[in-house]
Write a protein that holds these residues in place. Structure first.
Motif, PDB file in Angstrom:
ATOM      1  N   HIS A  67       9.112 -24.176  -3.524  1.00 40.59           N
ATOM      2  CA  HIS A  67       9.654 -25.539  -3.491  1.00 40.59           C
ATOM      3  C   HIS A  67      11.084 -25.559  -4.039  1.00 40.59           C
ATOM      4  N   GLU A  70      13.306 -24.342  -1.287  1.00 40.89           N
ATOM      5  CA  GLU A  70      13.541 -25.370  -0.275  1.00 40.89           C
ATOM      6  C   GLU A  70      14.509 -26.426  -0.797  1.00 40.89           C
ATOM      7  N   THR A 379       9.729 -26.428  12.895  1.00 35.56           N
ATOM      8  CA  THR A 379      10.720 -27.434  12.540  1.00 35.56           C
ATOM      9  C   THR A 379      11.941 -27.251  13.435  1.00 35.56           C
ATOM     10  N   ALA A 427      10.790 -35.130  10.821  1.00 40.80           N
ATOM     11  CA  ALA A 427      10.821 -34.062   9.799  1.00 40.80           C
ATOM     12  C   ALA A 427      11.722 -34.474   8.650  1.00 40.80           C
ATOM     13  N   ALA A 428      11.103 -34.726   7.507  1.00 39.74           N
ATOM     14  CA  ALA A 428      11.866 -35.011   6.296  1.00 39.74           C
ATOM     15  C   ALA A 428      11.957 -33.786   5.402  1.00 39.74           C
ATOM     16  N   THR A 429      11.280 -32.696   5.796  1.00 38.12           N
ATOM     17  CA  THR A 429      11.313 -31.428   5.059  1.00 38.12           C
ATOM     18  C   THR A 429      11.575 -30.304   6.045  1.00 38.12           C
ATOM     19  N   PRO A 433       4.599 -29.788   7.349  1.00 37.23           N
ATOM     20  CA  PRO A 433       3.572 -30.324   6.464  1.00 37.23           C
ATOM     21  C   PRO A 433       2.219 -29.642   6.593  1.00 37.23           C
ATOM     22  N   CYS A 444       2.946 -29.037   1.101  1.00 38.02           N
ATOM     23  CA  CYS A 444       3.416 -30.368   0.729  1.00 38.02           C
ATOM     24  C   CYS A 444       2.545 -31.025  -0.338  1.00 38.02           C
ATOM     25  N   TYR A 452       9.222 -34.460  -4.299  1.00 34.56           N
ATOM     26  CA  TYR A 452      10.382 -34.434  -3.417  1.00 34.56           C
ATOM     27  C   TYR A 452      11.401 -35.479  -3.874  1.00 34.56           C
ATOM     28  N   GLY A 457       9.753 -36.287   1.291  1.00 33.32           N
ATOM     29  CA  GLY A 457      10.695 -35.234   1.647  1.00 33.32           C
ATOM     30  C   GLY A 457      12.095 -35.444   1.125  1.00 33.32           C
ATOM     31  N   TYR A 458      13.074 -35.022   1.937  1.00 33.56           N
ATOM     32  CA  TYR A 458      14.476 -35.014   1.533  1.00 33.56           C
ATOM     33  C   TYR A 458      15.320 -36.059   2.269  1.00 33.56           C
ATOM     34  N   SER A 461      12.778 -41.156   7.197  1.00 35.25           N
ATOM     35  CA  SER A 461      12.315 -40.959   8.572  1.00 35.25           C
ATOM     36  C   SER A 461      13.151 -41.757   9.557  1.00 35.25           C
TER      37      SER A 461
END
Length: 573
Positions: A67, A70, A379, A427-429, A433, A444, A452, A457-458, A461
Motif C-alpha cells: 500500500h 501504491e 487497470t 478506477a480510483a486505485t 479491487p 483493498c 486511502y 482510492g486516490y 469516480s
C-alpha cells in the motif's frame, strides 16, 4: 447529457485533432522558470521499498508495504488510473472448448465445432497483428492469446483460475517453501519431433531473466534465487526433473508459472536465427526468430502460415502432450483491430469466435448466450512521461500536483459506464479491487489501519473540476470567469487506434477542455505506438495492464527504475 453529446461530437471529429506536437510552440507553464529545475520525482525510495517487499515474509507487513508503494506511485502522478476492465468474447452456440482465464487470456486448444469435422478449419479472431511470438517479447493479451495455444508451460491455468499440471505432471514444495521440484511428463517433444526436457526450461528461463536480453517480463523471475543472471534452476535426473530455488517463500509461484513468459523456447532454433546475435555474440534482435510462420513450439498448435496484418493458419501439433484433447486439425485466425469488421465477420459466420465488437452493440449482448463477459485483474490508465519537456521549469512538487489535478478533472464514471458500455468500472486505485494481498483478503481490504487518501482510492469516480482548479491555482495557474486557464496549456496524448480507445481519448479531451487544457490526440498503429511510448517520445499516453498473477507486487514492480515496463520513466535521468 450535454457532456455525453460533446463526447460523441468529439469522437466524430477525432481525425481533425490528430496531430503531433513536435512543431508547436509551447508557452512556459507556471513554476520556477529555471530551465534545469528537476521536475521528475526522486525514485530510489520506491526501488528500495519494492526490494524490501520482495524479501518480506510477514504477509500482513508486506501488504501494508505494498500500500505504501501504491501511495508513492499515485503521489508521483505518473500514472492516473481510469477504469478497471472486463473482457469478453463471442462464441457460436455450436462451439465448445473455449474459455477465458482470470488474466484475460483466451484458451482454444480444445476448441470444437458442433457438426464440423476435425479436418475442417475453424476461424476465430482473438488478436490483432503482433510483432513476434517470442514469449518474452512485448507482453500483450494478443501475443498471449496465441502463445497460450501454440506453447505449453510447466503449469496451466483453467477457467476458474486454478493451477493444473502442464508440461509437469506433478510438483512438490520443500517444507521451507523455497524449493520447487517439477517432474516432467515422459516423452515430451517439440513440434519438430525433437526431445523437450528440463534443459530447455533452464535455457528459456535464463534467457527471459538475463540482463543481456532486457526482456520486459524479466523482473517476473526475480522471485528465483540468483536473479537475474544466475538463476537457481537446474535440470536433474537426465532432464526429467526441473528444480527451482526461490529467494524467499512465494505463495503465488505456481500461478506465476502459468504466465506466457515462462513458456519454453527451442534453444537451437532461437540461437541460429539470422540476426539474433551479431558477429561479437551479442543479442542484436531478441525476437527475430519468431516473427514468421513455421516457428517450432510445444503447444496444441503450430503456426503454419502468417500473413502479417491479415491472418494466421495454425495446425495441430501431433507431438503435443495432450494431442488427443485437440479436436480441430486447423484453426485460422483473423488478425484485425477493427471491431466493426470483426463483428461483421462473426455475424456472417465467417468466424465462430470473436473478441471485438462495436461499442454501441455491446449493451445489446448482455443476455445473449453467445456473449461471455469476465471481470479481469486489470487497470487502464493515463501515463505521463515525468521527464517530458512539458514540465520544464517546474519543481518536483509542482509537476506532481499538475498531473494529479488532471486526474481529478477526469470523469471516470462516465468513461466506464457511458463511453465504453462493456461492463468496466471506474478506477480510483491502480491495484484492481479484486486482487488478493496474500493474507486471505482483498488488497483493498487490508487491515492495520491503512486508509486511502479519498474514500475508495486516490481519485474521485466522477470529475471534480473545482478541486482540479484549486490544485492548479496552488502552483501558480490562474483561471478566467469561464473556469478556463487564462493561458491555455497544450498536452499531447498518444494511443493505439481502436474504437474504444478513440472514445476514451475523446472523453479525456472533453474533460480537460473544461479547464482550458487542450489535449492533442495522436492515434497510431499498435506497434508504432508501442515504439513511441517505450522510447519516451511522448508527453502523455494510454496505458493498460492485465495482472500476470493475483498479487499486487507484479503490478507495482513494473515501475521500478530498471523495469522495461516503466513507461512513465520514473527514476530515469
Amino acid at each position: 447529457m450535454k457532456k455525453k453529446i460533446l463526447c460523441y461530437l468529439l469522437c466524430a471529429a477525432l481525425l481533425l485533432s490528430l496531430s503531433g506536437c513536435a512543431s508547436r510552440r509551447r508557452d512556459p507553464m507556471p513554476g520556477t522558470g529555471i530551465p534545469d529545475t528537476v521536475a521528475a520525482p526522486e525514485w530510489d525510495g520506491y526501488d528500495e521499498l519494492l526490494g524490501r517487499i520482495s524479501r518480506e515474509t510477514d504477509l500482513e507487513k508486506r501488504s501494508l508495504m505494498m500500500h505504501q508503494a501504491e501511495d508513492m506511485l499515485m503521489e508521483s502522478g505518473g500514472i492516473i488510473p481510469l477504469f478497471h476492465n472486463n473482457s469478453y468474447y463471442l462464441a457460436k452456440s455450436g462451439v465448445s472448448g473455449v474459455y477465458m482465464t482470470s488474466t484475460g487470456i483466451i484458451s482454444f486448444s480444445s476448441i470444437a465445432g458442433n457438426g464440423v469435422a476435425g479436418n475442417q478449419p475453424l476461424r476465430l479472431c482473438v488478436c490483432t497483428e503482433v510483432a513476434s511470438l517470442d514469449p518474452i517479447s512485448i507482453q500483450t493479451n494478443d501475443i498471449s492469446n496465441i502463445v497460450r495455444n501454440t506453447g505449453a508451460r510447466l503449469l496451466e491455468m483453467d477457467e476458474d483460475g486454478s493451477v493444473l499440471p502442464g508440461l509437469a505432471e506433478s510438483w512438490e514444495v520443500s517444507p521451507d517453501g523455497l524449493t520447487y521440484t517439477f517432474r516432467l511428463r515422459r516423452g515430451l517433444k517439440w513440434s519438430d519431433g525433437s526431445t523437450l526436457d528440463a534443459g530447455d526450461l533452464v535455457y528459456s528461463w535464463q534467457r527471459a531473466a538475463a540482463t543481456e536480453s532486457g526482456a520486459e517480463p524479466g523482473p517476473m523471475f526475480d522471485v528465483i534465487a540468483g536473479y537475474p543472471d544466475d538463476l537457481a534452476i537446474a535440470s536433474l535426473e537426465g532432464g526429467s526433473v526441473f528444480s527451482v530455488k526461490l529467494a524467499l517463500p512465494c505463495a503465488y509461484f505456481p500461478s506465476l508459472c502459468t504466465y506466457t513468459a515462462f513458456t519454453p523456447v527451442p534453444e537451437a532454433y532461437v540461437e541460429s536465427a539470422p540476426g539474433y546475435r551479431n558477429s561479437a555474440g551479442v543479442i542484436e534482435n531478441l525476437s527475430v526468430w519468431a516473427n514468421e510462420g513455421g516457428v517450432v513450439s510445444c503447444g496444441a498448435y503450430t503456426v503454419e502460415e502468417w500473413k502479417h496484418n491479415e491472418s494466421m493458419k495454425l495446425k495441430k501439433n501431433p507431438y503435443y502432450y495432450a494431442a488427443d484433447e485437440v479436436n480441430c486439425e486447423t484453426v485460422e485466425l483473423m488478425l484485425s483491430p477493427d471491431a466493426t469488421a470483426v463483428y461483421g465477420a462473426y455475424c456472417s459466420d465467417s468466424i465462430v469466435v470473436a473478441n471485438k465488437c462495436p461499442g454501441d452493440i455491446l449493451p445489446t449482448l448482455s443476455d445473449d448466450p453467445e456473449f461471455h463477459n469476465k471481470a479481469l485483474l486489470n487497470t487502464s490508465y493515463l501515463i505521463f512521461n515525468v521527464n517530458s519537456e512539458l514540465f520544464e521549469g517546474m519543481t518536483t512538487e509542482e509537476a506532481c500536483i499538475f498531473r494529479k489535478a488532471i486526474g481529478c478533472a477526469i470523469d471516470r464514471r462516465f468513461i466506464a459506464e457511458a463511453a465504453l458500455t462493456s461492463g468496466c468500472s471506474p478506477a480510483a486505485t491502480f491495484i484492481p479491487p479484486g486482487m488478493s494481498d496474500g493474507t486471505g483478503r482483498y488488497f483493498c481490504e487490508t487491515a492495520g489501519g491503512y486508509q486511502y487518501p479519498m474514500e475508495g482510492g486516490y481519485y474521485p469516480s466522477s470529475a471534480d473540476p473545482d478541486l482540479a482548479r484549486e490544485m492548479l491555482r496552488s502552483i501558480g495557474f490562474s483561471f478566467g470567469e469561464d473556469g478556463k486557464l487564462t493561458r491555455p496549456v497544450t498536452v499531447e496524448y498518444l494511443y493505439n487506434a481502436a474504437e474504444s480507445n478513440n472514445a476514451v481519448a475523446a472523453c479525456l479531451q472533453a474533460d480537460l477542455a473544461q479547464l482550458g487544457i487542450n489535449l492533442v490526440l495522436s492515434a497510431m498503429e499498435w506497434n508504432v505506438f508501442l515504439g513511441e511510448r517505450k522510447s519516451g517520445r511522448f508527453e502523455s499516453a494510454r496505458g493498460s495492464w492485465n495482472a500476470d498473477y493475483d498479487d499486487p507486487y507484479g503490478m507495482l514492480i513494473m515501475f521500478t527504475s530498471n523495469s522495461a515496463n516503466n513507461d512513465p520513466r520514473l527514476g530515469f535521468r
